[in-house]
Design a protein around this motif. Structure first.
Motif, PDB file in Angstrom:
ATOM      1  N   TYR A   1      -0.590  49.397  35.461  1.00 18.88           N
ATOM      2  CA  TYR A   1      -1.697  50.105  34.825  1.00 18.88           C
ATOM      3  C   TYR A   1      -2.262  51.138  35.798  1.00 18.88           C
ATOM      4  CZ  TYR A   1      -5.947  50.726  32.037  1.00 18.88           C
ATOM      5  OH  TYR A   1      -6.952  51.251  31.258  1.00 18.88           O
ATOM      6  N   ILE A   2      -2.512  52.330  35.302  1.00 19.09           N
ATOM      7  CA  ILE A   2      -3.160  53.361  36.111  1.00 19.09           C
ATOM      8  C   ILE A   2      -4.614  53.469  35.651  1.00 19.09           C
ATOM      9  CG2 ILE A   2      -3.211  55.809  36.735  1.00 19.09           C
ATOM     10  CD1 ILE A   2      -0.162  55.849  36.306  1.00 19.09           C
ATOM     11  N   HIS A   3      -5.527  53.196  36.554  1.00 26.79           N
ATOM     12  CA  HIS A   3      -6.947  53.159  36.185  1.00 26.79           C
ATOM     13  C   HIS A   3      -7.616  54.513  36.358  1.00 26.79           C
ATOM     14  CE1 HIS A   3     -11.008  51.984  35.651  1.00 26.79           C
ATOM     15  NE2 HIS A   3     -11.328  51.898  36.924  1.00 26.79           N
ATOM     16  N   PHE A   4      -7.295  55.228  37.437  1.00 27.03           N
ATOM     17  CA  PHE A   4      -8.025  56.443  37.778  1.00 27.03           C
ATOM     18  C   PHE A   4      -7.103  57.392  38.527  1.00 27.03           C
ATOM     19  CE2 PHE A   4     -12.482  57.828  38.065  1.00 27.03           C
ATOM     20  CZ  PHE A   4     -13.080  56.938  37.192  1.00 27.03           C
ATOM     21  N   VAL A   5      -7.105  58.647  38.151  1.00 24.28           N
ATOM     22  CA  VAL A   5      -6.420  59.676  38.928  1.00 24.28           C
ATOM     23  C   VAL A   5      -7.359  60.866  39.031  1.00 24.28           C
ATOM     24  CG1 VAL A   5      -4.374  61.151  39.151  1.00 24.28           C
ATOM     25  CG2 VAL A   5      -4.193  58.959  37.972  1.00 24.28           C
ATOM     26  N   GLY A   6      -7.564  61.356  40.220  1.00 21.12           N
ATOM     27  CA  GLY A   6      -8.425  62.529  40.392  1.00 21.12           C
ATOM     28  C   GLY A   6      -7.809  63.515  41.360  1.00 21.12           C
ATOM     29  N   ILE A   7      -7.940  64.787  41.029  1.00 24.05           N
ATOM     30  CA  ILE A   7      -7.468  65.860  41.905  1.00 24.05           C
ATOM     31  C   ILE A   7      -8.644  66.803  42.158  1.00 24.05           C
ATOM     32  CG2 ILE A   7      -5.754  67.724  42.238  1.00 24.05           C
ATOM     33  CD1 ILE A   7      -4.384  65.038  41.830  1.00 24.05           C
ATOM     34  N   HIS A   8      -8.842  67.152  43.393  1.00 22.44           N
ATOM     35  CA  HIS A   8      -9.881  68.118  43.779  1.00 22.44           C
ATOM     36  C   HIS A   8      -9.725  69.377  42.927  1.00 22.44           C
ATOM     37  CE1 HIS A   8     -12.090  71.024  46.103  1.00 22.44           C
ATOM     38  NE2 HIS A   8     -12.400  70.144  47.042  1.00 22.44           N
ATOM     39  N   PRO A   9     -10.825  69.854  42.313  1.00 20.26           N
ATOM     40  CA  PRO A   9     -10.721  70.998  41.387  1.00 20.26           C
ATOM     41  C   PRO A   9     -10.005  72.212  41.974  1.00 20.26           C
ATOM     42  CG  PRO A   9     -12.926  70.054  41.297  1.00 20.26           C
ATOM     43  CD  PRO A   9     -12.207  69.323  42.391  1.00 20.26           C
ATOM     44  N   GLU A  10     -10.155  72.442  43.278  1.00 21.65           N
ATOM     45  CA  GLU A  10      -9.516  73.628  43.879  1.00 21.65           C
ATOM     46  C   GLU A  10      -8.042  73.406  44.200  1.00 21.65           C
ATOM     47  OE1 GLU A  10     -11.946  74.742  47.221  1.00 21.65           O
ATOM     48  OE2 GLU A  10     -13.721  74.835  45.923  1.00 21.65           O
ATOM     49  N   HIS A  11      -7.564  72.201  43.988  1.00 17.37           N
ATOM     50  CA  HIS A  11      -6.163  71.909  44.313  1.00 17.37           C
ATOM     51  C   HIS A  11      -5.353  71.522  43.072  1.00 17.37           C
ATOM     52  CE1 HIS A  11      -6.503  72.066  48.735  1.00 17.37           C
ATOM     53  NE2 HIS A  11      -7.755  71.707  48.520  1.00 17.37           N
ATOM     54  N   ARG A  12      -5.898  71.863  41.901  1.00 14.43           N
ATOM     55  CA  ARG A  12      -5.161  71.541  40.670  1.00 14.43           C
ATOM     56  C   ARG A  12      -4.064  72.567  40.418  1.00 14.43           C
ATOM     57  NH1 ARG A  12     -10.595  69.447  37.431  1.00 14.43           N
ATOM     58  NH2 ARG A  12     -10.918  67.726  38.893  1.00 14.43           N
ATOM     59  N   GLY A  13      -3.077  72.153  39.648  1.00 14.61           N
ATOM     60  CA  GLY A  13      -1.975  73.061  39.307  1.00 14.61           C
ATOM     61  C   GLY A  13      -0.943  73.228  40.394  1.00 14.61           C
TER      62      GLY A  13
ATOM     63  N   ILE B   1       4.202  51.431  31.885  1.00  9.77           N
ATOM     64  CA  ILE B   1       2.932  51.852  32.486  1.00  9.77           C
ATOM     65  C   ILE B   1       1.961  52.183  31.372  1.00  9.77           C
ATOM     66  CG2 ILE B   1       1.783  53.535  33.986  1.00  9.77           C
ATOM     67  CD1 ILE B   1       5.166  53.863  34.569  1.00  9.77           C
ATOM     68  N   ARG B   2       0.767  51.652  31.496  1.00  5.43           N
ATOM     69  CA  ARG B   2      -0.272  51.977  30.531  1.00  5.43           C
ATOM     70  C   ARG B   2      -1.435  52.646  31.241  1.00  5.43           C
ATOM     71  NH1 ARG B   2       0.526  49.325  25.670  1.00  5.43           N
ATOM     72  NH2 ARG B   2       1.985  47.589  25.808  1.00  5.43           N
ATOM     73  N   CYS B   3      -2.147  53.477  30.499  1.00  5.05           N
ATOM     74  CA  CYS B   3      -3.416  54.011  30.974  1.00  5.05           C
ATOM     75  C   CYS B   3      -4.204  54.474  29.753  1.00  5.05           C
ATOM     76  CB  CYS B   3      -3.215  55.153  31.969  1.00  5.05           C
ATOM     77  SG  CYS B   3      -2.226  56.510  31.368  1.00  5.05           S
ATOM     78  N   VAL B   4      -5.482  54.734  29.933  1.00  3.04           N
ATOM     79  CA  VAL B   4      -6.294  55.221  28.817  1.00  3.04           C
ATOM     80  C   VAL B   4      -7.055  56.449  29.282  1.00  3.04           C
ATOM     81  CG1 VAL B   4      -6.598  52.853  27.952  1.00  3.04           C
ATOM     82  CG2 VAL B   4      -8.431  53.921  29.265  1.00  3.04           C
ATOM     83  N   THR B   5      -7.430  57.271  28.328  1.00  3.29           N
ATOM     84  CA  THR B   5      -8.312  58.381  28.659  1.00  3.29           C
ATOM     85  C   THR B   5      -9.307  58.549  27.516  1.00  3.29           C
ATOM     86  OG1 THR B   5      -8.379  60.572  29.661  1.00  3.29           O
ATOM     87  CG2 THR B   5      -6.995  60.332  27.721  1.00  3.29           C
ATOM     88  N   SER B   6     -10.295  59.378  27.759  1.00  3.03           N
ATOM     89  CA  SER B   6     -11.301  59.614  26.735  1.00  3.03           C
ATOM     90  C   SER B   6     -10.822  60.726  25.796  1.00  3.03           C
ATOM     91  CB  SER B   6     -12.591  60.036  27.441  1.00  3.03           C
ATOM     92  OG  SER B   6     -13.463  60.598  26.510  1.00  3.03           O
ATOM     93  N   PRO B   7     -11.092  60.607  24.509  1.00  2.00           N
ATOM     94  CA  PRO B   7     -10.704  61.668  23.572  1.00  2.00           C
ATOM     95  C   PRO B   7     -11.303  63.027  23.934  1.00  2.00           C
ATOM     96  CG  PRO B   7     -11.444  59.718  22.374  1.00  2.00           C
ATOM     97  CD  PRO B   7     -11.768  59.481  23.823  1.00  2.00           C
ATOM     98  N   VAL B   8     -12.443  63.056  24.646  1.00  2.16           N
ATOM     99  CA  VAL B   8     -13.043  64.345  25.018  1.00  2.16           C
ATOM    100  C   VAL B   8     -12.258  65.040  26.121  1.00  2.16           C
ATOM    101  CG1 VAL B   8     -15.395  63.574  24.454  1.00  2.16           C
ATOM    102  CG2 VAL B   8     -14.642  63.496  26.845  1.00  2.16           C
ATOM    103  N   ASN B   9     -11.441  64.279  26.837  1.00  2.00           N
ATOM    104  CA  ASN B   9     -10.738  64.844  27.991  1.00  2.00           C
ATOM    105  C   ASN B   9      -9.378  65.406  27.578  1.00  2.00           C
ATOM    106  OD1 ASN B   9      -9.771  65.505  30.527  1.00  2.00           O
ATOM    107  ND2 ASN B   9     -10.531  63.631  31.487  1.00  2.00           N
ATOM    108  N   LYS B  10      -9.448  66.580  26.964  1.00  2.00           N
ATOM    109  CA  LYS B  10      -8.238  67.212  26.411  1.00  2.00           C
ATOM    110  C   LYS B  10      -7.216  67.522  27.502  1.00  2.00           C
ATOM    111  CE  LYS B  10     -10.098  67.369  22.263  1.00  2.00           C
ATOM    112  NZ  LYS B  10      -9.871  66.171  21.432  1.00  2.00           N
TER     113      LYS B  10
END
Lengths: 144, 144
Positions: free
Chosen positions: B69-81, B104-113
Protein backbone atom coordinates in the motif's frame (compact mmCIF):
# COMPACT_ATOMS: atom_id res chain seq x y z
CA UNK A 1 -19.43 -7.87 25.28
CA UNK A 2 -17.32 -9.66 22.75
CA UNK A 3 -14.02 -8.84 21.08
CA UNK A 4 -13.42 -9.62 17.42
CA UNK A 5 -10.95 -8.68 14.69
CA UNK A 6 -11.48 -5.45 12.74
CA UNK A 7 -13.11 -5.53 9.28
CA UNK A 8 -12.75 -2.89 6.57
CA UNK A 9 -16.43 -1.97 6.92
CA UNK A 10 -15.93 -1.01 10.60
CA UNK A 11 -14.26 2.16 9.30
CA UNK A 12 -17.61 3.55 8.15
CA UNK A 13 -19.09 3.06 11.61
CA UNK A 14 -16.12 4.25 13.65
CA UNK A 15 -14.84 7.17 11.58
CA UNK A 16 -17.93 9.38 12.12
CA UNK A 17 -17.89 8.64 15.88
CA UNK A 18 -14.36 9.36 16.92
CA UNK A 19 -14.37 13.17 17.06
CA UNK A 20 -17.24 12.82 19.55
CA UNK A 21 -15.53 10.10 21.51
CA UNK A 22 -12.47 12.40 21.74
CA UNK A 23 -14.52 15.25 23.16
CA UNK A 24 -14.70 17.21 19.92
CA UNK A 25 -11.00 17.03 19.06
CA UNK A 26 -10.52 16.56 15.31
CA UNK A 27 -9.09 13.05 15.28
CA UNK A 28 -10.71 11.29 12.33
CA UNK A 29 -8.05 12.33 9.77
CA UNK A 30 -5.55 10.36 11.83
CA UNK A 31 -7.43 7.13 11.28
CA UNK A 32 -7.78 6.55 7.53
CA UNK A 33 -9.37 3.40 6.17
CA UNK A 34 -6.00 1.79 5.44
CA UNK A 35 -5.70 0.82 9.11
CA UNK A 36 -8.99 -1.12 8.90
CA UNK A 37 -7.97 -2.84 5.68
CA UNK A 38 -4.31 -3.70 6.13
CA UNK A 39 -3.83 -4.35 9.85
CA UNK A 40 -6.88 -6.54 10.49
CA UNK A 41 -5.00 -9.28 12.26
CA UNK A 42 -3.73 -7.01 15.06
CA UNK A 43 -6.74 -4.67 15.41
CA UNK A 44 -9.84 -5.35 17.49
CA UNK A 45 -13.43 -4.30 17.99
CA UNK A 46 -15.39 -4.53 21.25
CA UNK A 47 -19.05 -5.05 20.50
CA UNK A 48 -22.17 -5.28 22.64
CA UNK A 49 -25.50 -6.31 21.15
CA UNK A 50 -24.21 -5.46 17.68
CA UNK A 51 -23.00 -1.98 18.66
CA UNK A 52 -19.33 -1.03 18.51
CA UNK A 53 -18.36 0.25 21.95
CA UNK A 54 -14.60 0.18 21.62
CA UNK A 55 -11.70 -0.49 19.28
CA UNK A 56 -7.93 -0.85 19.19
CA UNK A 57 -5.92 -0.31 16.01
CA UNK A 58 -2.40 -1.69 16.17
CA UNK A 59 0.22 -3.27 13.96
CA UNK A 60 3.49 -5.16 13.89
CA UNK A 61 6.42 -2.85 13.19
CA UNK A 62 7.87 -3.54 9.77
CA UNK A 63 11.17 -1.87 10.72
CA UNK A 64 11.73 -3.49 14.13
CA UNK A 65 11.10 -7.22 14.25
CA UNK A 66 10.60 -7.27 18.02
CA UNK A 67 8.16 -4.35 18.18
CA UNK A 68 4.48 -3.63 17.79
CA UNK A 69 2.69 -0.28 17.76
CA UNK A 70 -0.72 0.82 18.99
CA UNK A 71 -2.03 3.67 16.88
CA UNK A 72 -5.52 4.30 18.22
CA UNK A 73 -7.72 3.08 21.05
CA UNK A 74 -11.22 4.43 21.62
CA UNK A 75 -13.96 3.52 24.07
CA UNK A 76 -17.53 4.78 23.82
CA UNK A 77 -17.88 7.48 26.53
CA UNK A 78 -20.80 5.66 28.18
CA UNK A 79 -18.86 2.42 28.41
CA UNK A 80 -15.70 3.69 30.06
CA UNK A 81 -14.51 2.35 33.41
CA UNK A 82 -15.75 -1.17 32.67
CA UNK A 83 -12.41 -2.72 31.72
CA UNK A 84 -13.12 -2.81 27.97
CA UNK A 85 -9.85 -1.03 27.19
CA UNK A 86 -7.92 -3.50 29.32
CA UNK A 87 -9.48 -6.43 27.43
CA UNK A 88 -8.60 -4.86 24.07
CA UNK A 89 -4.99 -4.23 25.16
CA UNK A 90 -4.66 -7.76 26.55
CA UNK A 91 -5.97 -9.21 23.30
CA UNK A 92 -3.39 -7.16 21.40
CA UNK A 93 -0.60 -8.24 23.75
CA UNK A 94 -1.55 -11.92 23.28
CA UNK A 95 -1.59 -11.67 19.49
CA UNK A 96 1.69 -9.82 19.13
CA UNK A 97 3.36 -12.31 21.49
CA UNK A 98 2.27 -15.03 19.06
CA UNK A 99 4.16 -13.04 16.40
CA UNK A 100 7.30 -12.99 18.57
CA UNK A 101 7.00 -9.31 19.53
CA UNK A 102 7.68 -8.14 23.08
CA UNK A 103 8.01 -4.35 22.86
CA UNK A 104 4.94 -2.16 22.39
CA UNK A 105 5.10 1.52 21.62
CA UNK A 106 2.42 4.16 21.40
CA UNK A 107 2.18 7.93 21.69
CA UNK A 108 -0.35 10.28 23.12
CA UNK A 109 -0.82 14.02 23.30
CA UNK A 110 0.40 15.86 26.42
CA UNK A 111 -3.10 17.42 26.70
CA UNK A 112 -4.66 13.98 27.09
CA UNK A 113 -4.08 13.49 30.81
CA UNK A 114 -6.58 10.61 30.98
CA UNK A 115 -4.65 8.74 28.31
CA UNK A 116 -1.34 9.32 30.11
CA UNK A 117 -2.79 8.04 33.39
CA UNK A 118 -4.39 5.08 31.64
CA UNK A 119 -1.21 3.95 29.91
CA UNK A 120 0.74 4.26 33.13
CA UNK A 121 -1.85 2.06 34.86
CA UNK A 122 -1.55 -0.45 31.99
CA UNK A 123 2.18 -0.79 32.65
CA UNK A 124 3.52 1.54 29.96
CA UNK A 125 6.50 3.70 30.81
CA UNK A 126 7.17 7.19 29.47
CA UNK A 127 10.20 7.24 27.25
CA UNK A 128 12.58 10.14 26.92
CA UNK A 129 12.04 11.39 23.36
CA UNK A 130 14.33 13.27 21.05
CA UNK A 131 14.25 16.93 22.06
CA UNK A 132 12.32 17.92 18.92
CA UNK A 133 9.31 15.76 19.64
CA UNK A 134 7.92 17.84 22.49
CA UNK A 135 4.34 17.59 21.29
CA UNK A 136 4.01 13.88 22.05
CA UNK A 137 4.33 11.65 25.08
CA UNK A 138 6.11 8.46 24.02
CA UNK A 139 5.14 5.22 25.78
CA UNK A 140 6.89 1.87 25.81
CA UNK A 141 5.96 -1.44 27.40
CA UNK A 142 7.96 -4.65 27.41
CA UNK A 143 6.02 -7.88 27.70
CA UNK A 144 7.61 -10.42 30.00
CA UNK B 1 19.38 13.35 -7.03
CA UNK B 2 19.57 10.25 -4.90
CA UNK B 3 16.97 7.98 -3.36
CA UNK B 4 17.44 6.51 0.09
CA UNK B 5 15.33 4.83 2.75
CA UNK B 6 13.32 6.97 5.18
CA UNK B 7 14.66 7.67 8.69
CA UNK B 8 12.59 8.64 11.72
CA UNK B 9 14.17 12.09 11.76
CA UNK B 10 12.88 12.84 8.24
CA UNK B 11 9.47 13.34 9.84
CA UNK B 12 10.61 16.62 11.40
CA UNK B 13 11.70 17.94 8.02
CA UNK B 14 8.76 16.71 5.98
CA UNK B 15 5.82 17.24 8.34
CA UNK B 16 6.07 21.07 8.35
CA UNK B 17 6.35 21.12 4.53
CA UNK B 18 3.48 19.01 3.35
CA UNK B 19 0.55 21.39 3.76
CA UNK B 20 2.47 23.75 1.44
CA UNK B 21 3.34 21.00 -1.01
CA UNK B 22 -0.39 20.14 -1.11
CA UNK B 23 -1.37 23.69 -1.96
CA UNK B 24 -2.54 24.59 1.53
CA UNK B 25 -4.70 21.49 2.09
CA UNK B 26 -4.39 20.29 5.70
CA UNK B 27 -2.59 17.01 5.14
CA UNK B 28 -0.01 16.74 7.92
CA UNK B 29 -2.33 14.98 10.40
CA UNK B 30 -2.54 12.12 7.93
CA UNK B 31 1.18 11.48 8.14
CA UNK B 32 2.09 10.85 11.78
CA UNK B 33 5.61 9.91 12.79
CA UNK B 34 4.76 6.22 13.06
CA UNK B 35 5.07 5.91 9.28
CA UNK B 36 8.66 7.19 9.43
CA UNK B 37 9.55 4.86 12.29
CA UNK B 38 7.85 1.58 11.48
CA UNK B 39 7.80 1.36 7.68
CA UNK B 40 11.36 2.42 6.94
CA UNK B 41 12.17 -0.48 4.66
CA UNK B 42 9.42 0.37 2.15
CA UNK B 43 9.51 4.17 2.32
CA UNK B 44 11.86 6.43 0.39
CA UNK B 45 13.31 9.93 0.30
CA UNK B 46 14.52 11.76 -2.83
CA UNK B 47 17.30 14.15 -1.91
CA UNK B 48 19.32 16.71 -3.86
CA UNK B 49 22.32 18.42 -2.32
CA UNK B 50 21.09 17.47 1.15
CA UNK B 51 17.58 18.84 0.59
CA UNK B 52 14.52 16.59 0.64
CA UNK B 53 12.68 17.12 -2.64
CA UNK B 54 10.35 14.14 -2.57
CA UNK B 55 9.20 11.17 -0.55
CA UNK B 56 7.09 8.03 -0.77
CA UNK B 57 5.61 6.35 2.31
CA UNK B 58 4.41 2.81 1.72
CA UNK B 59 4.12 -0.50 3.51
CA UNK B 60 3.49 -4.20 3.07
CA UNK B 61 -0.10 -5.12 3.89
CA UNK B 62 -0.25 -7.16 7.09
CA UNK B 63 -3.69 -8.52 6.16
CA UNK B 64 -3.04 -9.47 2.52
CA UNK B 65 0.22 -11.29 1.90
CA UNK B 66 0.29 -10.41 -1.79
CA UNK B 67 -0.40 -6.67 -1.36
CA UNK B 68 1.43 -3.45 -0.62
CA UNK B 69 0.00 0.00 0.00
CA UNK B 70 1.24 3.49 -0.83
CA UNK B 71 0.00 5.97 1.75
CA UNK B 72 1.66 9.25 0.76
CA UNK B 73 3.80 10.59 -2.06
CA UNK B 74 4.96 14.18 -2.21
CA UNK B 75 7.23 16.08 -4.56
CA UNK B 76 8.53 19.59 -3.90
CA UNK B 77 6.51 21.92 -6.17
CA UNK B 78 9.66 23.27 -7.86
CA UNK B 79 10.91 19.78 -8.67
CA UNK B 80 7.80 18.37 -10.35
CA UNK B 81 7.86 17.09 -13.91
CA UNK B 82 11.40 15.75 -13.61
CA UNK B 83 10.53 12.09 -13.11
CA UNK B 84 11.29 12.04 -9.37
CA UNK B 85 7.91 10.53 -8.56
CA UNK B 86 8.44 7.81 -11.14
CA UNK B 87 11.79 6.91 -9.60
CA UNK B 88 10.24 6.73 -6.12
CA UNK B 89 7.41 4.51 -7.35
CA UNK B 90 9.81 2.25 -9.24
CA UNK B 91 11.99 1.90 -6.15
CA UNK B 92 8.90 0.90 -4.16
CA UNK B 93 7.79 -1.58 -6.84
CA UNK B 94 11.26 -3.21 -6.81
CA UNK B 95 11.35 -3.56 -3.04
CA UNK B 96 7.85 -4.97 -2.64
CA UNK B 97 8.53 -7.48 -5.43
CA UNK B 98 11.49 -8.68 -3.36
CA UNK B 99 8.96 -9.28 -0.57
CA UNK B 100 6.77 -11.33 -2.92
CA UNK B 101 4.06 -8.68 -3.33
CA UNK B 102 2.49 -7.97 -6.69
CA UNK B 103 -0.62 -5.90 -5.96
CA UNK B 104 -0.32 -2.25 -4.98
CA UNK B 105 -3.19 -0.18 -3.71
CA UNK B 106 -3.50 3.49 -2.93
CA UNK B 107 -6.27 6.08 -2.68
CA UNK B 108 -6.57 9.70 -3.60
CA UNK B 109 -9.15 12.41 -3.21
CA UNK B 110 -11.55 13.07 -6.11
CA UNK B 111 -10.55 16.77 -5.93
CA UNK B 112 -6.94 15.90 -6.69
CA UNK B 113 -7.17 15.66 -10.47
CA UNK B 114 -3.38 15.80 -10.89
CA UNK B 115 -2.99 12.78 -8.66
CA UNK B 116 -5.66 10.86 -10.56
CA UNK B 117 -3.98 11.63 -13.89
CA UNK B 118 -0.56 10.77 -12.48
CA UNK B 119 -1.61 7.36 -11.14
CA UNK B 120 -3.30 6.51 -14.40
CA UNK B 121 -0.08 7.38 -16.23
CA UNK B 122 1.85 5.18 -13.79
CA UNK B 123 -0.30 2.19 -14.74
CA UNK B 124 -2.77 2.24 -11.84
CA UNK B 125 -6.39 1.41 -12.56
CA UNK B 126 -9.39 2.88 -10.80
CA UNK B 127 -11.20 0.28 -8.80
CA UNK B 128 -14.92 0.21 -8.22
CA UNK B 129 -15.28 0.89 -4.49
CA UNK B 130 -18.04 -0.03 -2.12
CA UNK B 131 -20.86 2.45 -2.59
CA UNK B 132 -20.20 4.09 0.79
CA UNK B 133 -16.67 5.16 -0.03
CA UNK B 134 -17.60 7.94 -2.45
CA UNK B 135 -15.04 10.37 -1.06
CA UNK B 136 -12.04 8.42 -2.31
CA UNK B 137 -10.72 7.23 -5.64
CA UNK B 138 -9.34 3.72 -5.18
CA UNK B 139 -6.34 2.69 -7.30
CA UNK B 140 -4.90 -0.73 -7.92
CA UNK B 141 -1.86 -1.86 -9.91
CA UNK B 142 -0.68 -5.40 -10.50
CA UNK B 143 3.02 -5.89 -11.12
CA UNK B 144 3.82 -8.39 -13.83
Amino acid sequence: MEIRLVQGSDYYVISPLINDWWNGRKMSDMLPKLFFDHFKNTSFIAEEEGEIIGFLIGFLSQSYSNEAYIHFVGIHPEHRGKGIGRQLYNQFFDVIKQHGRSIIRCVTSPVNKDSIAYHTKMGFEIEQGDSINQDKVLFIKCLT
